[in-house]
Write an enzyme that holds these catalytic residues in place. Structure first.
Site, PDB file in Angstrom:
ATOM      1  N   TYR A  79       0.855  -1.198   0.000  1.00 21.95           N
ATOM      2  CA  TYR A  79       0.000   0.000   0.000  1.00 21.95           C
ATOM      3  C   TYR A  79       0.884   1.238   0.000  1.00 21.95           C
ATOM      4  O   TYR A  79       1.862   1.317   0.751  1.00 21.95           O
ATOM      5  CB  TYR A  79      -0.872  -0.002   1.259  1.00 21.95           C
ATOM      6  CG  TYR A  79      -1.709   1.261   1.429  1.00 21.95           C
ATOM      7  CD1 TYR A  79      -3.008   1.321   0.948  1.00 21.95           C
ATOM      8  CD2 TYR A  79      -1.176   2.391   2.056  1.00 21.95           C
ATOM      9  CE1 TYR A  79      -3.769   2.468   1.086  1.00 21.95           C
ATOM     10  CE2 TYR A  79      -1.936   3.548   2.196  1.00 21.95           C
ATOM     11  CZ  TYR A  79      -3.231   3.580   1.707  1.00 21.95           C
ATOM     12  OH  TYR A  79      -3.976   4.727   1.844  1.00 21.95           O
ATOM     13  N   GLU A 114      -3.490   7.775  -3.828  1.00 24.17           N
ATOM     14  CA  GLU A 114      -3.503   6.488  -3.129  1.00 24.17           C
ATOM     15  C   GLU A 114      -3.376   5.346  -4.140  1.00 24.17           C
ATOM     16  O   GLU A 114      -4.127   5.308  -5.108  1.00 24.17           O
ATOM     17  CB  GLU A 114      -4.806   6.329  -2.338  1.00 24.17           C
ATOM     18  CG  GLU A 114      -4.818   5.078  -1.480  1.00 24.17           C
ATOM     19  CD  GLU A 114      -6.168   4.852  -0.797  1.00 24.17           C
ATOM     20  OE1 GLU A 114      -7.209   4.903  -1.471  1.00 24.17           O
ATOM     21  OE2 GLU A 114      -6.169   4.616   0.423  1.00 24.17           O
TER      22      GLU A 114
END
Ligand code: GDP
Ligand code: MN
Length: 415
Positions: free
Chosen positions: A153, A241
């Protein structure tokens, strides 16, 4: 992909109206509703990324099942990934109103791409981040699938508590990052970036290492992180993101998903990006409200509220709720409102068939009540109001002390 803020705000508001007020959530709602955010679909964000040297898969976008089939053939890839385009995350685990499970599908057969796209386009996709009924899918992304050996991530965001950008990463990607943060907070890594000096090589390298990229992959990941940071700055993003920020067995670091949020204050210098704004998932009435600079969020009830100030608007929703009613909307006129906006706001409320009564609750501390009164009387005369109207205009002392010559009371309907 994080939920678009508009949808998040709507969900919070709906929850608040259905439950007794939650103080903690309330300040968040006020923050969320006090501005409008630009939302881009994944394919648009990925285009920006690939134009700036960030590694994404080859892809096409399709509006119909036939186009999706053609795109799959044209890609001529070993395997294809088909992804529904909506402004919410959790698509992988979502369900379509057609019955199809999963908003992200992998297949080797272009024909299957066509069949799957048929069950996606035109149907609603419901995920953990959408309203219960889901969001209608109008486009799909047809991309070359790559094998993923590891999912991490990575996000870059403006963090108020750090007074600037922060890199946030976790070697445990692909999954809900909030869950990782709750169960394994030691697996969340942060690097605060000095906005003047920019990202340092050592910071990018350290993040790459923390994400678990080894050997030559470490340099590649660090290079991608730097490119993502430079993009973040260049496009005035508030958040980039990438989940998953993945690794392939062939030794490539690839951004498999993308969600970018933008700073609305930068619209004047990011015209090309703002021109891509996808408002199709907003309620038409919300788009109309935004045109007149009104903060409007539709709710499920039947009592329309017309209020100035987000705090008073929340309190008014609560009052209605506590008295057994249900608000039809959240509408914050704000300060500095003009008579024409009052008229437009009224027009929006009266056009909504759900609305059975209108409650005006204005505190004159930030707005001159005469402007509101003139706007309302004009609207009542021209719009042939058919529902009861209850008005509370309370002037601030400052206004009470001064004469308000602009307002000349007139009969609403001719005798
Ligand atoms: P989200 O569910 O809305 O966050 O959509 P994502 O784009 O993140 O896709 C969901 C999941 O599908 C990812 O976490 C991956 O595990 C998987 N996925 C997406 N693209 C590919 C691909 O090209 N190859 C493989 N093997 N898996 C993929
Ligand atoms: Mn994702």
């Amino acid at each position: 992909m994080a939920a678009p803020v508009g949808a998040q705000a709507r969900k919070l508001l709906r929850d608040l109206v259905l439950r007794p007020p939650l103080l903690a959530a309330r300040s968040q709602v006020v923050q969320l509703t006090s501005r409008r955010w630009l939302n881009l679909q994944e394919y648009q964000s990925k285009k920006l990324m690939s134009d700036n040297g960030v590694k994404v898969q080859r892809f096409f976008v399709a509006d119909t099942a036939n186009e999706a089939l053609e795109a799959a053939k044209r890609l001529n890839a070993k395997e294809i990934v088909l992804k529904a385009q909506i402004l919410a995350g959790g698509r992988g685990k979502g369900v379509f109103s057609s019955g199809l499970k999963g908003g992200v599908h992998l297949t080797k057969d272009p024909k299957v791409v066509g069949q799957l796209a048929k069950q996606m386009i035109g149907y609603n996709l419901a995920t953990k981040q959408t309203p219960k009924e889901g969001v209608k899918v109008k486009k799909v992304m047809v991309a070359e699938a790559l094998d993923i050996s590891r999912e991490t991530y990575l996000a870059i965001l403006m963090d108020r508590s750090c007074n600037g950008p922060v890199l946030v990463g976790s070697p445990q990607g692909g999954v809900d990052i909030e869950e990782v943060a709750a169960s394994n907070p030691e697996l969340i890594f942060k690097e605060q970036i000095d906005i003047i000096e920019g990202i340092k090589d050592s910071q990018a390298q350290r993040m790459a290492e923390n994400l678990g990229f080894l050997g030559p992959l470490k340099n590649q990941a660090a290079d991608q992180i730097k490119k993502l940071y430079n993009l973040f700055l260049k496009i005035d993003a508030t958040q980039v993101e990438v989940n998953p920020f993945g690794e392939t067995p062939e030794g490539q670091v690839v951004c498999f998903d993308a969600k970018i949020n933008f700073d609305d204050n930068a619209e004047f210098r990011q015209k090309d990006i703002f021109a891509m704004d996808d408002k199709s998932e907003n309620e038409p009435i919300e788009n109309e409200a935004a045109r007149y600079d009104l903060k409007y969020i539709g709710l499920d009830g039947n009592i329309a509220c017309f209020v100035n100030g987000a705090g008073l608007a929340m309190a008014t929703c609560d009052i209605i709720f506590l008295n057994g009613g249900k608000p039809a909307n959240f509408l914050d006129l704000g300060g500095g409102v003009k008579e024409s906006q009052v008229y437009q706001a009224f027009k929006l409320l009266t056009a909504d068939p759900k609305v059975e009564a209108i409650l005006v609750n204005i505190f004159g501390g930030i707005v001159n009540c005469a402007i509101i009164a003139n706007g309302i009387t004009k609207a009542c005369r021209e719009l042939e109001l058919k529902v009861p109207l209850v008005v509370r205009l309370e002037a601030h002392r400052w206004y009470k002390k001064r004469k308000q010559p602009e307002f000349v009371p007139q009969a609403i309907a001719p005798a």
